[in-house]
Every structure is written in structure tokens, then in C-alpha cells.
Design a protein around this motif. Sequence first.
Motif, PDB file in Angstrom:
ATOM      1  N   ASN A  97       4.107   8.142   1.786  1.00 12.02           N
ATOM      2  CA  ASN A  97       4.273   6.679   1.743  1.00 12.02           C
ATOM      3  C   ASN A  97       2.918   5.983   1.680  1.00 12.02           C
ATOM      4  O   ASN A  97       2.661   5.006   2.407  1.00 12.02           O
ATOM      5  CB  ASN A  97       5.074   6.183   2.949  1.00 12.02           C
ATOM      6  CG  ASN A  97       6.526   6.593   2.881  1.00 12.02           C
ATOM      7  OD1 ASN A  97       7.150   6.537   1.823  1.00 12.02           O
ATOM      8  ND2 ASN A  97       7.071   7.020   4.001  1.00 12.02           N
ATOM      9  N   ASN A 124      10.119   0.886  -3.060  1.00 10.37           N
ATOM     10  CA  ASN A 124      10.374   0.749  -4.489  1.00 10.37           C
ATOM     11  C   ASN A 124       9.055   0.693  -5.236  1.00 10.37           C
ATOM     12  O   ASN A 124       8.718   1.584  -6.007  1.00 10.37           O
ATOM     13  CB  ASN A 124      11.193  -0.515  -4.739  1.00 10.37           C
ATOM     14  CG  ASN A 124      11.503  -0.701  -6.211  1.00 10.37           C
ATOM     15  OD1 ASN A 124      11.598   0.268  -6.964  1.00 10.37           O
ATOM     16  ND2 ASN A 124      11.638  -1.932  -6.638  1.00 10.37           N
ATOM     17  N   ARG A 125       8.273  -0.333  -5.000  1.00  5.18           N
ATOM     18  CA  ARG A 125       6.987  -0.432  -5.662  1.00  5.18           C
ATOM     19  C   ARG A 125       5.917  -0.762  -4.640  1.00  5.18           C
ATOM     20  O   ARG A 125       6.203  -1.336  -3.585  1.00  5.18           O
ATOM     21  CB  ARG A 125       7.007  -1.467  -6.785  1.00  5.18           C
ATOM     22  CG  ARG A 125       7.215  -2.902  -6.363  1.00  5.18           C
ATOM     23  CD  ARG A 125       7.078  -3.837  -7.564  1.00  5.18           C
ATOM     24  NE  ARG A 125       5.795  -3.692  -8.210  1.00  5.18           N
ATOM     25  CZ  ARG A 125       5.624  -3.134  -9.406  1.00  5.18           C
ATOM     26  NH1 ARG A 125       6.650  -2.711 -10.103  1.00  5.18           N
ATOM     27  NH2 ARG A 125       4.406  -3.018  -9.924  1.00  5.18           N
ATOM     28  N   SER A 152      12.727   3.511   1.889  1.00  5.34           N
ATOM     29  CA  SER A 152      12.387   3.966   0.547  1.00  5.34           C
ATOM     30  C   SER A 152      11.611   2.840  -0.108  1.00  5.34           C
ATOM     31  O   SER A 152      12.118   1.729  -0.252  1.00  5.34           O
ATOM     32  CB  SER A 152      13.640   4.286  -0.253  1.00  5.34           C
ATOM     33  OG  SER A 152      13.308   4.633  -1.583  1.00  5.34           O
ATOM     34  N   ILE A 161       8.091   3.525  -7.990  1.00 11.21           N
ATOM     35  CA  ILE A 161       8.411   4.786  -7.341  1.00 11.21           C
ATOM     36  C   ILE A 161       8.345   5.954  -8.312  1.00 11.21           C
ATOM     37  O   ILE A 161       8.044   7.088  -7.907  1.00 11.21           O
ATOM     38  CB  ILE A 161       9.790   4.715  -6.655  1.00 11.21           C
ATOM     39  CG1 ILE A 161       9.999   5.913  -5.722  1.00 11.21           C
ATOM     40  CG2 ILE A 161      10.905   4.596  -7.695  1.00 11.21           C
ATOM     41  CD1 ILE A 161      11.210   5.791  -4.834  1.00 11.21           C
ATOM     42  N   ASN A 162       8.583   5.695  -9.585  1.00 10.06           N
ATOM     43  CA  ASN A 162       8.522   6.776 -10.573  1.00 10.06           C
ATOM     44  C   ASN A 162       7.170   6.882 -11.257  1.00 10.06           C
ATOM     45  O   ASN A 162       7.013   7.643 -12.204  1.00 10.06           O
ATOM     46  CB  ASN A 162       9.630   6.630 -11.616  1.00 10.06           C
ATOM     47  CG  ASN A 162       9.519   5.362 -12.413  1.00 10.06           C
ATOM     48  OD1 ASN A 162       8.553   4.628 -12.293  1.00 10.06           O
ATOM     49  ND2 ASN A 162      10.513   5.085 -13.229  1.00 10.06           N
ATOM     50  N   ARG A 188      -0.012   6.977  -6.062  1.00 11.01           N
ATOM     51  CA  ARG A 188       0.734   6.979  -4.814  1.00 11.01           C
ATOM     52  C   ARG A 188       1.200   8.387  -4.482  1.00 11.01           C
ATOM     53  O   ARG A 188       1.406   9.198  -5.372  1.00 11.01           O
ATOM     54  CB  ARG A 188       1.926   6.022  -4.864  1.00 11.01           C
ATOM     55  CG  ARG A 188       3.005   6.372  -5.856  1.00 11.01           C
ATOM     56  CD  ARG A 188       4.039   5.252  -5.962  1.00 11.01           C
ATOM     57  NE  ARG A 188       4.949   5.243  -4.820  1.00 11.01           N
ATOM     58  CZ  ARG A 188       5.913   4.320  -4.659  1.00 11.01           C
ATOM     59  NH1 ARG A 188       6.040   3.341  -5.542  1.00 11.01           N
ATOM     60  NH2 ARG A 188       6.717   4.372  -3.607  1.00 11.01           N
ATOM     61  N   ASP A 189       1.357   8.609  -3.190  1.00  9.07           N
ATOM     62  CA  ASP A 189       1.907   9.861  -2.673  1.00  9.07           C
ATOM     63  C   ASP A 189       3.195   9.478  -1.964  1.00  9.07           C
ATOM     64  O   ASP A 189       3.159   8.959  -0.843  1.00  9.07           O
ATOM     65  CB  ASP A 189       0.900  10.515  -1.723  1.00  9.07           C
ATOM     66  CG  ASP A 189       1.367  11.866  -1.233  1.00  9.07           C
ATOM     67  OD1 ASP A 189       2.589  12.103  -1.159  1.00  9.07           O
ATOM     68  OD2 ASP A 189       0.505  12.698  -0.905  1.00  9.07           O
ATOM     69  N   ASN A 190       4.324   9.700  -2.624  1.00 11.01           N
ATOM     70  CA  ASN A 190       5.604   9.265  -2.060  1.00 11.01           C
ATOM     71  C   ASN A 190       5.934   9.997  -0.765  1.00 11.01           C
ATOM     72  O   ASN A 190       6.551   9.433   0.139  1.00 11.01           O
ATOM     73  CB  ASN A 190       6.724   9.474  -3.085  1.00 11.01           C
ATOM     74  CG  ASN A 190       6.616   8.511  -4.252  1.00 11.01           C
ATOM     75  OD1 ASN A 190       6.104   7.405  -4.119  1.00 11.01           O
ATOM     76  ND2 ASN A 190       7.084   8.945  -5.404  1.00 11.01           N
TER      77      ASN A 190
END
Length: 115
Positions: free
Chosen positions: A76, A32-33, A30, A53-54, A71-73
Amino acid sequence: QVRLVESGGGLVQAGGSLRLSCAASGRDFSINRMDWYRQAPGKQRELVAGITINGTTKYADSVKGRFIISRDNAKNTVYLQMNSLKPEDTAVYYCNAEILPWSYWGQGTQVTVSS
């Protein structure tokens, strides 16, 4: 092991645009930043832009209003849209991902802006 791969660098004339991408791959993680740094010849590496991440973003004063980080979580992946490029933006651009408790770097991608 986490691997970061940057792409999208190149040579562009002043006033032009480039879009950098940085994709993270490897074990389950995961992020974070994710941040973009750059290092010009003879200068220290500096933070260009970062995104949490938010989706909270921050920018260096020198690129505010010209660069956009996103970003596209699900993928990744972090992007850096660079507009109105200037010769002083010439540098190697590095992606950094914070995957606690570690921090990972990409290999860098060269951006050259000609006047």
C-alpha cells in the motif's frame, strides 16, 4: 481510519534527485488510485502524477520525462522518483489515496531545490 505517511523530502541542488514514499495504513482497504500533488508558496495545489491500481500512470506536463510514479500494492505504498530537479519543483508534496468512497491526504513533505 486510514493514515498516509510521506517521507523522502529534503534539500537538493538543481539537477539532483529525490525519491518520495507514501505508505497507507489502517483498516482493511483497497486503494483505487494514488496521486502526488504539490503546493508551492502562494500557488494552488496541483496534481503532479497519479497511478491507478492496475498501473496506469499520468503526469503533469511540467514533470514528464523527469518524474516516475510507481506503487507497491502489497505494501500500500506509492513512490515518486524525481530526477533532474529544478528550483521550480520546490513545494510541499502531498500524497492522496482514493479509497472509495473517500479520499485521504498525507501531511506533506517539503522538497526544496536550490539553484
